[in-house]
Each structure stands twice: as structure tokens, then as C-alpha cells.
Motif scaffolding. Structure first.
Motif, short mmCIF file in Angstrom:
data_model
loop_
_atom_site.label_atom_id
_atom_site.label_comp_id
_atom_site.label_asym_id
_atom_site.label_seq_id
_atom_site.Cartn_x
_atom_site.Cartn_y
_atom_site.Cartn_z
N THR A 297 48.95 13.87 100.83
CA THR A 297 48.52 13.24 99.41
C THR A 297 48.97 14.11 98.22
N GLU B 86 41.58 12.15 92.73
CA GLU B 86 40.99 10.79 92.45
C GLU B 86 41.46 9.71 93.50
N TYR B 87 42.31 10.08 94.30
CA TYR B 87 42.94 8.94 95.27
C TYR B 87 42.41 9.24 96.38
#
Length: 324
Positions: free
Chosen positions: A86, A124-125
Motif C-alpha cells: 500500500t 488514510e487508505y
């Protein structure tokens, strides 16, 4: 497909651009590998990011090969690589986005800002409901429940880290004491780390760095992180991707030192370092804590020193790994 991203090199080979050179550095052809990895400003992004990665230029042969290497090389204790992937995905996207903004607006890139933006976007993801503060605590059954002094003429370095999972911030502490329990030197920092184990490794690295700068030898470096000490003392130890680069740095630095022994400590035997790390994590550590210890911290030092006066210097047994 290869060449589908509109880099200057790809456009040049399609006879759309007059030059294949990178418009930001004008040093090399702007291939996708150059944009994402090897352009001078791009390399700064990777290093400024909490991942702290330095690219060996000769290792970047193609984006596809690098991504395949990334998938197969790093592992963590649970086998879950999604956190690393990520962050990497967001770094790549924000680098390309910044490149386009700079080319079209004729502005210079801002590596630090890109690193921060990609880091914040990834956090945030991820949105993981983790507890606010996580500490890695290892308490081996054979480890003393109190601080033990090093042998006469040897210095003992205690390190610790306090890590916050929501912000990935941490405070690290280093204490160096002699065989009488006297505080010889110390340091603290507020940093970022991807995991509690990585924070503990950062603390060990800071301890060894301080020792080398002061030219102290021999030393026993004690940490309450079983994972970090095991990684330093066990061949072919499977390391979390967040820790591997730090372990390599520690090992490399240790080889330049004349005598280093690694010690596995209980948390109770590491309370003084724990105290400073906790203050550092909240950015509340006084700048003069080594020369003018706060009263509560001084009590911990005095307690450790009193234990030192009652036990033989031979009772402090290193973990069993020696460099030199």
C-alpha cells in the motif's frame, strides 16, 4: 503494457517528443524507471519517506522486475505484505503526479512534501482500528528482573522505543552506563517507524551510533526486543520488511566496532530507557536529561545503581554474539 506511460523517452520513440531527456534533471532519458526510482529528486522522496529506502542504481533494471522482487523479498511475521504494498503504491502514484505537475507548471519538485503526502494518503487508505499505543515487550524467563551492571571496564547500552500505531510515530532512547551504574551518556529522538519492532531496531541503531561517535569499547547493547536481538544473533533469521534494512545497517555499523555483545533484557530491567522513550514519544523529554536528570528518572538510575553495588560484575552475561 511497456511504454504505455507518457514519459519523454516513450514519446520520443513515438516521434512525439523532440528529446528523450528527463525534463526535471536533464541528466538521463526519462524512462519509467528513471521517473519512479533513479531521478535525483525521486530518490530523495524514497529516502524522506518513513520507509527510508535508498535505491542501488544498478539494481533497477525494469519496473516489472522490481515489483516482482518486492513481492518475493520482504516478509513479515504474519505473511501479510499489504501494508508495504500500500505504501509503495502511494509513493509511486504521488511521484508520477508530482512529475506531471512540475512539467506542466514549470515548477521544481518538492521531495519532502511528496513523501509526506504519499505517507498520509496511505495511512488514510489503510484505516486500521488498532489500539492507540503498542509496545513490543519481551520478557524472557531467564532474564533478570532488575538492571545488571556490565563487567569492569565495559559499558552497557540500554535502548528502548515507544511506538504509536495510529500515527506510526515513536520515541527512542539510549542510555550508556558503566560498571558502577553511572550514566555516561544518552540520547533520545522522536521518529516514525512502520512497526513496533522497527522502532526497537531504530533505538538499537541509535545506541550503536552513539557508542561509535564516543569511541566507547567494549560494550554490551541491551534491548527488550527479542525479535531484534534474535535477528542480530541468528543466521538466516526471517525478518519483517520494516526491520530488515535497519538490521543490515546495525550489522554493518557493528563490524566497524572493536567489541559489541548483544543482550536480551526484560522490561523490568530496562525501566530507565523505557522512561526516556515514553517522554520522547510525547516530545516531552528535557534536553538536559543526561546532565540534569528529572527526579523520577533519577530515582530509576539510583535504584539500578544500588542493584549494581550488590551483585558481581560477572553476572551480566551477554546474549552470545560478538563482533570484532
Amino acid at each position: 503494457m511497456p511504454g504505455s506511460i507518457a514519459t519523454k523517452d516513450a514519446l520520443f520513440h513515438r516521434h512525439i517528443s523532440r528529446s528523450p531527456l528527463c525534463p526535471l534533471c536533464n541528466l538521463e532519458n526519462e524512462t519509467i524507471e528513471h521517473v519512479l526510482f533513479t531521478c535525483p529528486w525521486t530518490r530523495c522522496v524514497w529516502f524522506a519517506h518513513p520507509l527510508g529506502y535508498r535505491f542501488p542504481l544498478e539494481s533497477i533494471t525494469s519496473l516489472a522486475r522490481w515489483l516482482q522482487w518486492l513481492k518475493s523479498y520482504f516478509v513479515d511475521g504474519s505473511g501479510d505484505k499489504s501494508l508495504l504494498h500500500t505504501h509503495v503504491a502511494f509513493i509511486l502514484w504521488h511521484i508520477w503526479k508530482e512529475r506531471c505537475v512540475c512539467v506542466f507548471n514549470h515548477t521544481p519538485p518538492t521531495p519532502d512534501l511528496v513523501a509526506c503526502k504519499s505517507f498520509d494518503a496511505a495511512l488514510e487508505y489503510i484505516q486500521r482500528p488498532l489500539p492507540r499505543c503498542v509496545r513490543l515487550v519481551t520478557q524472557p524467563l531467564t532474564s533478570p528482573s532488575f538492571w545488571t551492571p556490565p563487567p569492569l571496564g565495559t559499558f552497557k547500552v540500554n535502548t528502548d522505543a515507544a511506538w504509536h500505531s495510529d500515527s506510526l510515530s515513536c520515541g527512542i532512547a539510549v542510555l550508556i552506563r558503566n560498571s558502577s551504574g553511572e550514566l555516561v551518556a544518552g540520547s533520545n529522538q522522536s521518529l516514525h517507524a512502520f512497526s513496533a519492532v522497527a522502532a526497537e531496531a531504530l533505538a538499537v541503531l541509535a545506541g550503536l551510533t552513539l557508542v561509535v561517535s564516543l569511541n566507547l569499547s567494549p560494550i554490551i547493547l541491551a534491548s527488550d526486543s527479542l525479535h531484534v536481538i534474535s535477528a542480530l544473533t541468528t543466521e538466516n533469521f526471517t525478518m519483517d520488511w520494516t526491520v530488515a534494512p535497519l538490521i543490515w545497517k546495525i550489522r554493518s555499523l557493528a563490524t566497524s566496532h572493536s567489541h559489541v555483545s548483544w543482550s536480551w533484557s526484560s522490561r523490568q530491567a530496562n525501566l530507565a530507557a523505557d522512561y526516556i522513550a515514553a517522554l520522547a514519544s510525547r516530545r516531552m523529554c528535557p534536553s538536559d536529561w543526561v546532565s540534569n536528570p528529572p527526579s523520577s528518572f533519577l530515582n530509576l538510575l539510583l535504584s539500578d545503581a544500588s542493584q549494581a553495588s550488590h551483585i558481581s560484575s560477572q553476572n551480566s552475561v551477554p546474549f552470545g554474539f560478538d563482533v570484532g
